[in-house]
Motif scaffolding. Structure first.
Motif, mmCIF file in Angstrom:
data_model
loop_
_atom_site.group_PDB
_atom_site.id
_atom_site.type_symbol
_atom_site.label_atom_id
_atom_site.label_comp_id
_atom_site.label_asym_id
_atom_site.label_seq_id
_atom_site.Cartn_x
_atom_site.Cartn_y
_atom_site.Cartn_z
ATOM 1 N N GLN A 94 22.949 42.218 38.145
ATOM 2 C CA GLN A 94 23.827 41.129 37.034
ATOM 3 C C GLN A 94 25.362 40.830 38.402
ATOM 4 O O GLN A 94 25.943 40.051 37.799
ATOM 5 N N GLY A 95 24.764 42.346 38.906
ATOM 6 C CA GLY A 95 26.570 41.519 40.014
ATOM 7 C C GLY A 95 27.166 43.740 39.976
ATOM 8 O O GLY A 95 27.033 44.395 38.678
ATOM 9 N N THR A 96 28.332 43.170 40.450
ATOM 10 C CA THR A 96 28.929 44.643 40.672
ATOM 11 C C THR A 96 30.283 43.946 39.698
ATOM 12 O O THR A 96 31.027 42.308 40.058
ATOM 13 N N VAL A 97 31.038 44.648 38.583
ATOM 14 C CA VAL A 97 32.003 44.769 38.015
ATOM 15 C C VAL A 97 33.253 45.865 38.888
ATOM 16 O O VAL A 97 33.027 47.235 38.669
ATOM 17 N N ARG A 104 40.124 41.771 38.222
ATOM 18 C CA ARG A 104 39.590 42.036 37.119
ATOM 19 C C ARG A 104 38.151 41.490 37.928
ATOM 20 O O ARG A 104 38.355 40.254 37.343
ATOM 21 N N ASP A 105 37.810 41.964 38.160
ATOM 22 C CA ASP A 105 36.365 40.759 38.835
ATOM 23 C C ASP A 105 35.064 40.818 38.889
ATOM 24 O O ASP A 105 33.650 42.281 38.489
ATOM 25 N N ARG A 106 34.226 40.629 39.278
ATOM 26 C CA ARG A 106 32.787 40.402 39.036
ATOM 27 C C ARG A 106 32.061 39.811 39.970
ATOM 28 O O ARG A 106 32.381 38.503 40.509
ATOM 29 N N ARG A 126 28.514 38.580 42.700
ATOM 30 C CA ARG A 126 27.117 38.584 42.537
ATOM 31 C C ARG A 126 26.728 38.061 44.098
ATOM 32 O O ARG A 126 27.314 38.044 45.012
ATOM 33 N N GLU A 130 33.838 35.787 38.910
ATOM 34 C CA GLU A 130 35.032 36.080 38.460
ATOM 35 C C GLU A 130 35.737 36.890 38.412
ATOM 36 O O GLU A 130 35.355 38.044 38.922
#
Lengths: 154, 154, 154
Positions: free
Chosen positions: B94-97, B122-124, B126, B136
């Protein structure tokens, strides 16, 4: 990406030499026929010479350090460099071109700490005898008024 | 760990685009249906909307840049972002937080440099078509009073 | 070089624990019989004890956090650490010796942000049960006057 980490490690050692008063090591981060300049973003954009600091050989850098020592400038202030991660623009047999943001705090003898300079290094790195060195470092300051205060290397 | 370095390189390019007045590049760091917010730690902890900056698409980010250009804000100030190393909280399909600390210096036309903002992203992230993008980014400022001064992107 | 990235990740998590008010996590970054000191460059150069903060076990670090909680110091200020890339001095079976520059901004409840401290960590890392931990961290501040203001960990 391994190269990026090598640039980070190089810059960290460079900053440490300045901040820990090992100024005599500073010229050894450059190639013998290097270019080192300090300027500001406004002058650089308009192609104007900065007139602040200019050296086109490692020997000139050594002279500069000798002059700083004579002026005994280190007694009165300390620098602390905080460097960002380089943005690599190109990397080939001629070397690696990269930009690295910097923020330099100045700590006066009174203890007062201020943001002394910010900007970015515009660099050309070369491998010489298996060692990473700066063939060119242009320290482009964000502020046009940093100049008059310059003492230790950026 | 290779991923960590990729995040570092992404953030370095992101900061450089803003600090070097290439604001039009800024939206290209986001996915098309991204979320971008600026808030502060106090509001975020209490789940309050920040009301400062909110965009839920790349198109809104582009609008924001166009508005900044019209206001000609860049003539009067410069930013310099110094970013830390991300702390990766999770990484899967789903991605990297991740969270990344930032410090932003502001350089006024008078030359005065101050710490304008500090906080953490605070990132997401993809991967889209093999390219790392921000799905995000919430810029959580440490100070509650940064807000009124916000102009350029964090 | 992979090790360097591991040190970066460790330091990023360390700083995040302090800056995000997860102070109770802070002692877990150290070995049980660790050494933690805060001093300044002048005292350290002359071999003087700093007298500011000294702990020689993880239990003492835990006591310190408990005392800070009781003083409720976090209500009145926040810290934001910006750390540089470590310079590794040696790495062998005994551990890794490295120095890492830091800049700490302090954000008061009024919103005012200042550079609170700068300096370098002088560290000895050890692998314990496959986990990287600090056997020793000496936070050497550049300024001699930081001391009187110390509250949260550096």
């Amino acid at each position: 990406m391994a190269d990026l980490l090598a640039l980070c490690a190089f810059n960290a050692a460079y900053a440490q030499a300045i901040d820990n008063d090992a100024l005599e090591q500073w010229p050894s981060f450059f190639t013998e026929d290097c270019l080192y300049r300090i300027t500001n973003a406004e002058n650089e954009r308009e192609g104007l010479p900065s007139g602040v600091v200019y050296a086109d050989s490692r020997a000139m850098l050594e002279d500069r350090i000798a002059a700083l020592r004579e002026a005994n400038i280190y007694e009165r202030q300390r620098y602390r460099h905080l460097l960002g991660i380089p943005v690599v623009e190109s990397a080939d047999a001629q070397g690696t071109v990269a930009r690295t943001p910097f923020l330099v705090a100045r700590i006066m003898h009174t203890g007062e700490t201020t943001v002394f300079a910010s900007g970015e290094y515009r660099d050309r790195f070369r491998q010489v005898g298996g060692k990473l060195l700066l063939a060119e470092r242009v320290a482009v300051c964000d502020s046009t008024v940093t100049d008059t205060l310059l003492a230790l290397p950026l």
